[in-house]
Write an enzyme that holds these catalytic residues in place. Structure first.
Site, PDB file in Angstrom:
ATOM      1  N   GLN A  49       0.893  -1.183  -0.122  1.00 40.17           N
ATOM      2  CA  GLN A  49       0.127   0.113   0.182  1.00 40.17           C
ATOM      3  C   GLN A  49       1.042   1.066   0.426  1.00 40.17           C
ATOM      4  OE1 GLN A  49      -2.909  -2.073   2.907  1.00 40.17           O
ATOM      5  NE2 GLN A  49      -3.362   0.139   2.668  1.00 40.17           N
ATOM      6  N   ARG A  63      -8.839  -0.353   8.520  1.00 38.80           N
ATOM      7  CA  ARG A  63      -9.491   0.571   7.966  1.00 38.80           C
ATOM      8  C   ARG A  63      -9.670   1.660   9.676  1.00 38.80           C
ATOM      9  NH1 ARG A  63     -13.517  -2.054   3.330  1.00 38.80           N
ATOM     10  NH2 ARG A  63     -14.206   0.816   2.697  1.00 38.80           N
ATOM     11  N   CYS A  64      -8.812   2.139  10.099  1.00 39.44           N
ATOM     12  CA  CYS A  64      -9.579   2.836  11.233  1.00 39.44           C
ATOM     13  C   CYS A  64      -8.542   4.595  11.688  1.00 39.44           C
ATOM     14  CB  CYS A  64      -9.084   1.596  12.416  1.00 39.44           C
ATOM     15  SG  CYS A  64      -6.583   1.431  12.151  1.00 39.44           S
ATOM     16  N   GLU A  98     -12.953   4.598   5.399  1.00 38.36           N
ATOM     17  CA  GLU A  98     -12.536   4.242   7.082  1.00 38.36           C
ATOM     18  C   GLU A  98     -14.448   4.588   7.625  1.00 38.36           C
ATOM     19  OE1 GLU A  98      -8.060   3.314   7.426  1.00 38.36           O
ATOM     20  OE2 GLU A  98      -8.411   5.277   6.969  1.00 38.36           O
TER      21      GLU A  98
END
Lengths: 159, 787, 288
Positions: free
Chosen positions: B228, B375-376, B745
């Site tokens: 990523q 996703r935080c 997110e």
């Protein structure tokens, strides 16, 4: 062992170890890399293909077991007229994000519509419940299948 | 900023700029099975690697005998920690300033830790060889929770660190303790909550992997990797392996989902690269699902206590929280240097009060390392969960409807930019409008009436809400860096003579649709149809340097860079247009795709004409070409928000709860491609549901991972997943070039509290105030039994 | 994940398979649907040296009525039962079939393979206990019929002898009014049962319960018949109170483990609730 399989309409003869998984034969020996591997435990459905028209998880079948069978992978969905209704539907309704589960999802959806051209939302959710998607929350996959069903009913145009 | 119900596009559908739901250009390859994921990369002579992992959680490594494995036909090498140490590669730096074992040399610190690697001609053979390696372990007490980790007599996990005498990995503090103490001292009521946010794993459907191809003759390393953050990874590779950075090219191909899992550098990457270097052939390693779940970056695992101080009228006076993170054996996830606990910027939520004090401590345990994936936005998830759970409990305590309690405590639209008690500046928001919209969509008042009637009949219905504020888009260079790298991002844009463009990004999609959305930003700014713009990303040799895609930063930072570089080109285009129209640049007016002379609309040139002229007839005092690069340093973070409402029916005989409705109103500022935004929200809501309902990783007392495959780590299918109803409000970010905020997110951050609040709400009249996630039916049933 | 190497043969007749199994003895293992065996091999929890694949023996692929029984051949897939009109003769069998694993596994996995696997978290053996099924076992030296109670020996252990394979499982079709239900608490499609309760009721002409069957999933080291609960029901007139008593008796026959799927006390409670609800559903379909 020597096996003969028809994949997407083409006959292939392969020499494989008995332990070789069908998915590895498809990806490795035949170079059809649209069929994916997402788990070890027959849980995710990323490797779904149609064997003699029936969707199965190709990570849980040995290639030797497919001897004499006709296998359809995602690469076989496109017809002479272009993308199938299911393929178009997944794009039109944003039924995919990373694309990794998409081939499996499209193959089960194709098999579903073959059997049930007018599925309810529950029918669709039930049919795809052996396939995991980590991106979409399934909402748009359901819509994609509905789009494809409508398109098929209306002779190729979106309903 | 004005809040509206919808952003009206300013470009035509043909141009397809911001606000148009154009179809994704990525889809064509994916629906035909023609994506190019990591495992699809095959190179001539390529070898395969498999990793032997520790079966025990904590043990001294006594000996490794790999002689039998070496004798197996097809095995080229068995790599151990000893061999790596000989090349000074047994340890590597992490993205959070720690060091992590590449292959164990002294001891193993968690089940699943890398012990040895087999390099073979075929993956089946490599797996066979793993079973022939004989490792002797001397077992030590496994530490399976952070509470034990911090006890004085707990064994030391990080014996590799000199001068380390305890298992504390970090401490962090924010806010004003004295002011908070004072707020609590004058409170008429204090509401507290103690809860555990369990360990969860992103488990993207594609696991992590690498194909390392080091050319021994040239020293050139071409590394295909599920990354990523390819640029940051290249820099780390240069530092770890001592390879000159210009000789390293990282190519991150199509990524089958990331969610933060593909941000850290994993030991397998380092070993595969070293093996390729030593053997001189490409080496592939692709994780099994089990490897992915037991060893790679996880999220959460926070033990949290929080208290709200309230006055007689139900106004919040202050917040106090104390948090304990189960970090695993190394501190290895990507983490902004200055925020060791993750970004607890928004722990005070959407609410206006003066005092807060936050303390957090991280503890090493004998578990897989990580903590901030999934996703935080660097642990905003936990903060949002804590405050939204506290809010509902506070409402119960003062006898007010939770929606009304929120309403009287919300930060008001005229208070933005709003400085929070922990010192962060919220850019924009209109919380009440979003909440009211969600309440209207779900029919809140009717549901409350139904709930009361149902209770009379002995049926349990719960209505839960979360009015979350998120913080994304790290971040401003003055405050944010990872491993010293400032968290700017970049875009490079070239418009070719025919008016078609190529955009190169420092960020990297994992399914979010960058190839479509970022083209739309250029379309918005230059009026070139989005379909005429190719987007490249993920190849370090062919894209500008950037920190990558995670923490919802692509749109706020990479999107900002894209808009800014397009504006640079538009400025140049204006000069070329002036040259072509024989007018002064100041006299030109811009509309999407065209400059015209003010007052003479017929005297105009299109952006395509201008692009052609840039290469064929450019002004003498200008460089040829229409090309630029922009490194965008955002002035602030962005603060998306929204209100989620969940309605559940609860079977009191079994504790099983089912979601009847789920309404989600999101405000992520201006939506570039609304269809894609909705898709991001659907996915995030599903993750929130999963964590509330079933999806967690736990460990037994011996440190065995429970949740090591998809039979035990349960991810929901289409059948269990609720049907979501989405709504939107639009409050643009005042500092972002196109007013966008980031959305990847929000739904994962905001929704878990809504689901849990709904279940609690169904049994709140019995006095239940907490059930830890996942809210399993046995936990619910026991809570009812014990009420 | 990659399974270990093995020898493989795929005979196309039952005789051929039985001959192979006779020759291989302990070494031979039948490969039917493979939906449990192959994942275990991939995780290297199983390493059979020789697989006898029965997927080419089409004579074993049937779901049909035979002499007052519903018989399911060794190659019948779960989904063949879902789609079978004949299977509706057994309420509990047809109720359970759609809830086996997931749609793709149902296309491939077999009922008999599941029965032979004796996984205490498997659904089919509880169903077979409730339906009082018989297992047909064949070897090269002949055939025998084993009552399901005797077939299930323990955790992953059946009473087949080396060289024997399951060729069919048969459930008697009740002569009177009957109904059945399979209640499964699972957290998601494809998950094992956290608790499963199979119930079957057959009514006498006077409306009393002529025969009752209750099988329990995932609450003991093997699928278990709730005998005391069945005894309580037999001969009685159905009522909510009676079903609640049967539920309590079934719960008493459960000795579940506390694990990540739930606490033991709660699981016993679910057995009671699901037994009660399952019996009510069985009664409703028997009297409809």
């Amino acid at each position: 062992m020597q096996i003969n399989i028809n994949v997407n309409g083409t006959d292939h003869s392969l020499d494989v170890e008995p332990r070789r998984l069908l998915v590895d034969a498809i990806r490795g020996d035949l170079g059809l890399r649209g069929t994916h591997i997402g788990c070890d435990t027959t849980s995710c459905g990323a490797c779904t293909v149609l064997v003699d028209g029936t969707p199965i998880k190709s990570c849980t079948m040995f290639a030797v077991q497919a001897d004499g069978s006709a296998v359809t992978t995602v690469e076989g969905l496109k017809g002479a007229d272009g993308l199938s209704a299911v393929q178009q539907g997944f794009s039109a309704e944003h039924g995919l994000q990373c694309g990794f589960c998409t081939p499996g999802m499209m193959l089960v959806s194709t098999a579903l519509l073959e059997e049930n051209p007018d599925p309810s939302e529950d029918d669709i959710r039930w049919a795809i419940s052996g396939n995991i998607c980590r991106c979409t929350g399934y909402v748009n996959i359901v819509k994609a299948v509905q789009w494809a069903a409508a398109a098929a009913r209306n002779g190729g145009e979106e309903g | 900023m004005q809040t509206t119900t919808h952003h009206q596009p300013t470009t035509s559908p043909e141009i397809g700029g911001v606000g148009h739901s154009i179809p994704r250009v990525e889809d064509a390859r994916f629906v035909q099975g023609a994506g190019n994921y990591l495992d699809d990369v095959n190179l001539p002579g390529m070898l395969h690697m498999a990793i032997l992992r520790s079966p025990v959680a904590h043990a001294n490594l006594v000996s490794i005998d790999s002689s039998a494995a070496m004798e197996l036909d097809g095995v080229l090498a068995v790599v151990t920690g000893e061999l790596m140490a000989a090349h000074n590669l047994a340890w590597m730096p992490t993205l959070s300033g720690d060091t992590q074992a590449v292959l164990a040399t002294d001891k193993v610190r968690y089940q699943g830790q890398e012990v040895a690697c087999v390099i073979a001609t075929d993956r089946y053979i490599a797996e066979d060889a793993l079973r022939l390696i004989d490792v002797e372990y001397e077992e030590l007490e496994p530490i399976t929770n952070p509470q034990r980790s911090l006890e004085a007599d707990a064994p030391l996990i990080r014996t590799d660190k000199e001068d380390v005498t305890d298992n504390v990995s970090f401490t962090w503090e924010a806010g004003d303790q004295a002011a908070t103490d004072a707020a609590f001292a004058r409170a008429s009521k204090v509401v507290s909550l103690e809860t555990h946010y369990p360990r969860s794993h992103p488990s993207p459907l594609e696991t992590c992997g690498i194909v390392a191809d080091v050319n021994p003759a040239t020293g050139q390393a071409t590394i295909y990797m599920t990354s990523q953050a390819p640029h940051a990874h290249r820099t780390l590779f240069a530092l770890v392996a001592g390879l000159p950075e210009q000789n390293i090219r990282i190519i991150s191909p199509d990524i089958g989902g990331g969610f933060g899992n593909k941000v850290p550098i994993y030991p397998g990457y380092v070993v595969a690269t070293a093996a390729s270097l030593l053997i001189g052939l490409p080496v592939k390693w692709v994780e099994s699902r089990t490897e992915n779940l037991i060893s790679t970056g996880f999220g959460r695992d926070y033990y949290m206590t929080g208290s709200l101080a309230l006055d007689d009228d139900g106004r919040i006076l202050g917040l106090r929280t104390d948090l304990l993170a189960d970090q695993g054996a190394f501190y290895s996830d990507a983490q902004p240097t200055k925020f060791r606990a993750g970004l607890f910027h928004i722990v005070t939520g959407s609410y206006d009060f003066a005092a807060a004090h936050v303390t957090a401590k991280g503890a090493f345990t004998n578990k897989a390392p990580g903590g901030v994936a999934y996703r935080c936005s660097f642990r905003v998830t936990e903060a949002s969960y804590l405050i939204e759970r506290l809010i509902q409990n506070a409402a119960y305590e003062i006898g007010m409807d939770p929606a009304e309690f929120r309403r009287i405590n919300f930060i008001q639209p005229d208070q933005f930019p709003y400085t929070s008690p922990t010192g962060f500046i919220y850019d924009s928001g209109d919380y009440e409008t979003a909440m009211q919209k969600a309440m209207d969509m779900v029919g809140y008042d009717e549901l409350r009436a139904e709930q009361a009637a149902a209770r009379e009949e002995g049926r349990l219905v719960g209505i839960g809400m979360a009015s979350f504020t998120e913080v994304v888009g790290a971040g401003p260079a003055h405050t944010y860096d990872i491993a010293g790298l400032k968290m700017f991002d970049s875009a490079e844009l070239r418009v070719h003579p025919t008016g078609k463009a190529i955009l190169k990004l420092g960020v990297k999609t994992q399914g979010q649709g960058h190839e479509t959305t970022f083209a739309q930003i250029v379309a918005e700014e230059l009026g070139i149809p989005a379909t005429d713009i190719a987007v490249m990303h993920g190849d370090t040799d062919n894209t500008p340097y950037g920190l990558g895609t995670y923490a919802s930063r692509s749109t706020p930072v990479g999107g900002g860079a894209t808009a800014m570089v397009a504006r640079k080109l538009r400025d140049k285009a204006r000069k070329i247009a002036a040259h072509l129209l024989e007018a002064s640049p100041e006299d030109l007016e811009w509309e999407p795709g065209k400059f015209s002379v003010a007052g003479s609309p017929d005297a105009s040139v299109t952006i395509q004409d201008i692009a052609f002229a840039a290469y064929t007839n450019h002004p003498e005092d200008e460089e040829a070409g229409l090309e630029g690069v922009h490194y965008y340093n955002p002035p602030n973070m962005t603060y998306p928000f929204g209100t989620y409402i969940v309605v559940v029916d609860l079977d009191s005989d079994t504790g099983v709860w089912t979601v009847r409705r789920m309404v989600a109103v999101d405000d992520c500022g201006v939506r570039i491609n609304p269809m894609i935004v909705d898709g991001q929200i659907h996915g995030g809501l599903t993750e929130g549901f999963a964590k509330a309902n079933m999806q967690w990783i736990t460990f037994d007392d011996d440190g065995n991972c429970i949740g090591s495959n998809f039979m035990d780590y349960l991810v929901p299918t289409a059948w269990e997943t609720p049907r979501f109803e989405l709504g939107e409000t639009v409050t643009p970010s005042p500092h972002h070039p196109i007013g966008a905020k980031g959305v990847g997110e929000s739904a994962t951050v905001g929704s878990p509290a809504a689901f849990v609040n709904a279940v609690i709400d169904a049994v709140a009249h019995l006095g239940v105030r907490n059930i830890d996630m996942p809210v399993l039916p046995d936990r619910v049933w026991k809570a009812i039994q014990n009420a | 994940m990659y399974p270990p190497a093995f020898e493989y043969q795929a005979p196309d007749t039952l005789e051929g398979a039985l001959a192979a199994l006779a020759e291989l003895g302990d070494e031979g293992r039948v490969l039917a649907g493979g939906q449990s065996l192959i994942p275990m091999m991939k995780l290297r929890l199983a390493a059979p040296s020789h697989l006898v694949d029965i997927n080419r023996i089409s004579e074993l692929s049937y779901v049909r009525r035979e002499n007052g029984s519903l018989c399911i051949g060794a190659l019948a897939r779960h989904n063949d039962v879902v789609g079978s009109a004949d299977a509706k003769a057994s309420g509990v069998v047809s109720s359970a079939a759609p809830w086996i694993s997931d749609p793709l596994v149902r296309n491939r996995g077999t009922v008999c393979g599941s029965v032979a696997h004796c996984d205490p978290e498997g659904d089919w053996n509880s169903v077979m206990l409730a339906a009082r099924a018989s297992v047909v076992a064949q070897s090269s030296s002949g055939s025998r019929t084993i009552g399901i109670d005797d077939f299930i020996v323990s955790f992953f252990t059946n009473s087949l002898e080396p060289g024997e394979m399951v060729t069919a499982v048969c459930v008697p079709i009740p002569s009177g009014a009957s109904g059945g239900a399979y209640m499964k608490l699972e957290r998601k499609i494809g998950d094992y049962a956290t608790v499963g309760v199979a119930t079957q009721l057959e009514l006498a002409s006077d409306g009393t319960i002529a025969q009752a069957g209750i099988g329990l999933t995932a609450v003991n080291y093997q699928n278990t018949r709730a005998s005391a609960a069945e005894d309580l029901l037999r001969g009685e007139t159905p009522s909510d109170e009676l079903f609640a008593e049967a539920g309590a008796a079934a719960a008493a026959a459960s000795d579940p483990q506390t694990d990540v799927r739930g606490d033991a006390e709660w699981k016993r409670n679910v057995v009671a609730v699901y037994t009660r609800r399952g019996l009510a559903q069985a009664l409703a379909s028997a009297t409809s």
